[in-house]
Design a protein around this motif. Structure first.
Motif, PDB file in Angstrom:
ATOM      1  N   GLY A 246       3.897  15.919  -1.508  1.00 63.82           N
ATOM      2  CA  GLY A 246       4.518  16.864  -2.418  1.00 63.82           C
ATOM      3  C   GLY A 246       3.620  17.385  -3.529  1.00 63.82           C
ATOM      4  O   GLY A 246       3.792  18.523  -3.978  1.00 63.82           O
TER       5      GLY A 246
ATOM      6  N   VAL B 147      -3.611  12.178  -7.541  1.00 65.22           N
ATOM      7  CA  VAL B 147      -3.063  13.133  -8.515  1.00 65.22           C
ATOM      8  C   VAL B 147      -4.174  13.725  -9.395  1.00 65.22           C
ATOM      9  O   VAL B 147      -3.982  14.753 -10.045  1.00 65.22           O
TER      10      VAL B 147
ATOM     11  N   ALA C  95      -6.403  15.394  -8.458  1.00 69.18           N
ATOM     12  CA  ALA C  95      -6.699  16.735  -7.908  1.00 69.18           C
ATOM     13  C   ALA C  95      -5.877  17.807  -8.621  1.00 69.18           C
ATOM     14  O   ALA C  95      -6.177  18.998  -8.505  1.00 69.18           O
TER      15      ALA C  95
ATOM     16  N   ASP D 238      -7.445   9.649  -0.470  1.00 69.46           N
ATOM     17  CA  ASP D 238      -8.046   8.495   0.197  1.00 69.46           C
ATOM     18  C   ASP D 238      -9.223   8.860   1.111  1.00 69.46           C
ATOM     19  O   ASP D 238      -9.124   9.770   1.927  1.00 69.46           O
TER      20      ASP D 238
HETATM   21  O1  KG4 Z   1      -4.800   8.362  -3.828  1.00 73.63           O
HETATM   22  P1  KG4 Z   1      -3.924   8.920  -2.775  1.00 73.63           P
HETATM   23  O2  KG4 Z   1      -4.547   9.793  -1.698  1.00 73.63           O
HETATM   24  O3  KG4 Z   1      -3.152   7.809  -2.012  1.00 73.63           O
HETATM   25  C1  KG4 Z   1      -2.729   6.632  -2.646  1.00 73.63           C
HETATM   26  O4  KG4 Z   1      -3.582   5.729  -2.833  1.00 73.63           O
HETATM   27  O5  KG4 Z   1      -1.541   6.618  -3.008  1.00 73.63           O
HETATM   28  O6  KG4 Z   1      -2.790   9.736  -3.549  1.00 73.63           O
HETATM   29  C2  KG4 Z   1      -1.777  10.412  -2.873  1.00 73.63           C
HETATM   30  C3  KG4 Z   1      -0.888  11.052  -3.922  1.00 73.63           C
HETATM   31  C4  KG4 Z   1       0.367  11.674  -3.320  1.00 73.63           C
HETATM   32  O7  KG4 Z   1       1.479  11.248  -4.072  1.00 73.63           O
HETATM   33  C5  KG4 Z   1       0.118  13.168  -3.487  1.00 73.63           C
HETATM   34  O8  KG4 Z   1       1.308  13.931  -3.633  1.00 73.63           O
HETATM   35  C6  KG4 Z   1      -0.708  13.197  -4.758  1.00 73.63           C
HETATM   36  O9  KG4 Z   1      -1.586  12.112  -4.620  1.00 73.63           O
HETATM   37  N1  KG4 Z   1      -1.462  14.451  -4.914  1.00 73.63           N
HETATM   38  C7  KG4 Z   1      -1.232  15.334  -5.904  1.00 73.63           C
HETATM   39  C8  KG4 Z   1      -2.111  16.430  -5.696  1.00 73.63           C
HETATM   40  N2  KG4 Z   1      -2.866  16.150  -4.583  1.00 73.63           N
HETATM   41  C9  KG4 Z   1      -2.450  14.928  -4.125  1.00 73.63           C
HETATM   42  N3  KG4 Z   1      -0.354  15.300  -6.932  1.00 73.63           N
HETATM   43  C10 KG4 Z   1      -0.334  16.354  -7.772  1.00 73.63           C
HETATM   44  N4  KG4 Z   1      -1.130  17.437  -7.628  1.00 73.63           N
HETATM   45  C11 KG4 Z   1      -2.035  17.521  -6.613  1.00 73.63           C
HETATM   46  N5  KG4 Z   1      -2.814  18.595  -6.482  1.00 73.63           N
END
Ligand code: KG4
Ligand code: ZN
Length: 339
Positions: free
Chosen positions: A183, A275, A277, A306
């Motif tokens: 999301g 997040v 990003a 990841d």
């Molecule tokens: O670090 P990650 O790839 O996996 C974990 O270790 O959890 O983070 C995934 C999270 C997801 O909740 C995704 O929605 C969020 O990062 N995410 C973002 C954005 N890109 C990825 N949240 C807000 N804005 C973004 N541009």
């Protein structure tokens, strides 16, 4: 002349099967990420059993591609680093077992890496001269935390979420709005078209009380707002809701981060995890940091979510410090790992 150290990193904690070879903890020689996002999209979130099966299917080809892209063989690798936790247990077990097999078969040292340590280390790759000490905000699908990196392998935890992680809140709100998994990027895209004209948590988060975060109140308030609007047959403006939610979610992150920099008298903060990003988070964090004369570091976009390069980097610093080196027959995956 000092010999270069090449680490093979392996990551399988959620829905990305990834391997990477990194030189001296900073230079990515090869990185392969096989994402399962398109599969999990169909279910609106990650299905653990499906994730594990797809890691099994992907590992061999990801491994071969990682070596081929680097034009290397296992003879060139000094050590193997693998995420052992935190994450989905079944998914972690697949990567951990593969790493154990490789370490055993090729007689290489095996280094266990905490997934969060990996997210922090992504910044060492993106910023070649970044060195501890620094403050670090970790914002992912599973974690929201503020730490201080005292040195490359020593962390001090200041605060974490008391309920949901910020990424989880982005994903749940997005799902409620009918936006695809994951999301976060979709909320960001919608928010760019809207105005932050609502406050969902009536009493704004108490400022500067401590370093802990809370996202369940905000998430529930948005979901309740949407249910009520639906019951009353009211039109909702998705971009405005996304902009309002995003602004309120980011506010906590920025305020607490600045509070840590000021109380600890630090002048640099590293943002880590998926997040990081988020464009709005980056803009707000930069503005706030400028006011207090601090510098903010973010990983390159490919390294925010990841990937195994960050695991290889964290593995390198542990390996050099002789930390986390484990017997391949004994390493176990762990769903929960302390920060
Ligand atoms: O670090 P990650 O790839 O996996 C974990 O270790 O959890 O983070 C995934 C999270 C997801 O909740 C995704 O929605 C969020 O990062 N995410 C973002 C954005 N890109 C990825 N949240 C807000 N804005 C973004 N541009
Ligand atoms: Zn992650």
């Amino acid at each position: 002349m000092k010999k270069d150290t090449y680490i093979l990193g392996i990551e399988s904690s959620c829905d990305e099967t990834s391997m990477s070879i990194v030189k001296n903890g900073r230079d990515v020689i090869s990185l392969v990420i096989s994402s399962q996002i398109d599969i999990h999209k169909l279910y609106g979130g990650v299905v653990p059993e499906i994730a594990s099966r797809n890691h099994v299917l992907a590992l061999n080809s990801v491994f071969e591609e990682t070596l081929a892209k680097a034009k290397m063989t296992m003879d060139d690798i000094d050590a193997i680093a693998v995420t052992y936790g935190a994450g989905l247990l079944g998914a972690l077990i697949v990567g951990v077992n593969f790493a154990k097999g490789l370490a055993f078969a090729f007689g290489k040292p095996l280094v266990k890496v905490n997934h969060i340590e990996g997210h922090i280390a992504a910044n060492y790759i993106s910023h070649k001269s970044l060195e501890p000490p620094f403050a670090c905000l970790i914002v992912s699908g599973g974690h929201t935390a503020l730490v201080k990196m005292e040195d490359y392998t020593t962390r001090r935890l200041y605060g974490s979420t008391t309920d949901d992680a910020v990424g989880e809140a982005f994903d749940k709100v997005a799902r409620e709005l009918g936006l695809e998994y994951p999301g976060g990027p979709n909320i960001q895209r919608e928010a760019e078209k809207g105005r932050a004209n609502k406050r969902f948590v009536v009493k704004p988060h108490e400022k500067f009380k401590d370093f802990n975060f809370s996202y369940s109140g905000l998430k529930t308030a948005v979901i309740n707002y949407l249910h009520n609007a639906k019951q009353r047959g009211e039109q909702i403006c998705v971009p405005d809701i996304c902009a309002s939610f995003q602004a309120e979610a980011v506010e906590q992150l920025v305020q607490k981060s600045m509070h840590l920099l000021e109380t600890e008298e630090l002048n640099q903060i590293v943002i880590s995890g998926g997040v990081s990003a988020n464009k709005f988070l980056r803009t707000e964090m930069d503005k706030a940091a400028l006011k207090i004369g601090a510098r903010v570091y973010y990983p390159d976009l490919i390294l925010c979510t990841d990937n195994a390069a960050m695991i290889a980097s964290a593995g390198y610093f542990n390996f050099k410090a002789q930390k986390g080196i484990v017997d391949p027959t004994e390493l176990k995956a762990e769903a929960q790992v302390a920060l």
